[in-house]
Design an enzyme around this catalytic site. Sequence first.
Site, PDB file in Angstrom:
ATOM      1  N   GLU A   9      22.008  60.432   4.363  1.00 55.73           N
ATOM      2  CA  GLU A   9      21.388  61.518   3.594  1.00 55.73           C
ATOM      3  C   GLU A   9      20.000  61.846   4.142  1.00 55.73           C
ATOM      4  O   GLU A   9      19.450  61.103   4.953  1.00 55.73           O
ATOM      5  CB  GLU A   9      21.289  61.117   2.121  1.00 55.73           C
ATOM      6  N   LYS A  21      20.314  52.811  -8.746  1.00 54.20           N
ATOM      7  CA  LYS A  21      18.852  52.691  -8.809  1.00 54.20           C
ATOM      8  C   LYS A  21      18.452  52.037 -10.137  1.00 54.20           C
ATOM      9  O   LYS A  21      18.958  52.392 -11.197  1.00 54.20           O
ATOM     10  CB  LYS A  21      18.200  54.064  -8.674  1.00 54.20           C
TER      11      LYS A  21
END
Length: 303
Positions: free
Chosen positions: A26, A160
């Site tokens: 990414e 996360k």
Amino acid sequence: MKTEWLEFSREVLEAKKNNQPIVALESTIISHGMPYPQNVETAKEVEDIIRKNGAVPATIAIIEGKIKIGLSEDEIEFLAKSDNIEKASRRDLPYLIAGKKNGATTVAATMICAELAEIKVFVTGGIGGVHREAEQTMDISADLQELAKTSVAVVCAGAKSILDIGLTLEYLETYGVPVVGYGTKSLPAFYTRTSPFEVNFSVETAKEAAEMIQTKWELGLDGGAVIANPIPEKDALEEKYITDIIEKALQEAKDNHITGKKVTPFLLSKVKELTEGTSLVANIALVKNNAEVGSRIAVELNK
């Protein structure tokens, strides 16, 4: 699909021609996830790790309306330094491409572009998920829907730790997305090797992971898989320490009315500040570790 929207780097084109394994990366981590110059250094080091493990890196971004599959050094520098880079998820792609704009791809957008480019393995830091207090805010990352429908394996250090990890796992279960621990039964939480939650299944080798992913798709079960790879022990942060800091950062985001796609960059920046930079060191270490594992899985899948 209009193929003129896709633009491959020479290295990726060669890899496709020679049937070499390719790993997608990414670009949000470059534009919105890390400060300069660590963002450029990390991007280049991660690409080199993938090459050393026998695969070819394809960092993905939108530049002047083109879906770039593989970036030049100048393009990485541009993404790292420019203030004119949108954070691009699924909903943003048509606007950015039609308007010939620039965008750094999130997990969701990178998965879409990787699938368009027929790349099956994607390495990132951590996936997005259900945010804390989502029952009030409805703040749920588009990454989860993408994992449900786009057939790309995502190698990450779990979800996360700023998220509600329990609800994130429930959401993934509803949509049939397997969460696979790489050498672990506990779901890693980005900065930490463990969390209070277990993965669905555990594999010990890249070959096992590749066989499971391949079997999933051969059964006609569309959608991705999460390969959760814990941060190396020497770089991991202590669970209670990072949890307390995240609580402070979340409160500050709430006090400042920060919502939507601005939440994650704000929280990561605040956590870096409160940990005096140790979270950034951990972030870099876990991405590199994921690149090691992801490239090995891509090599096995390619066989």
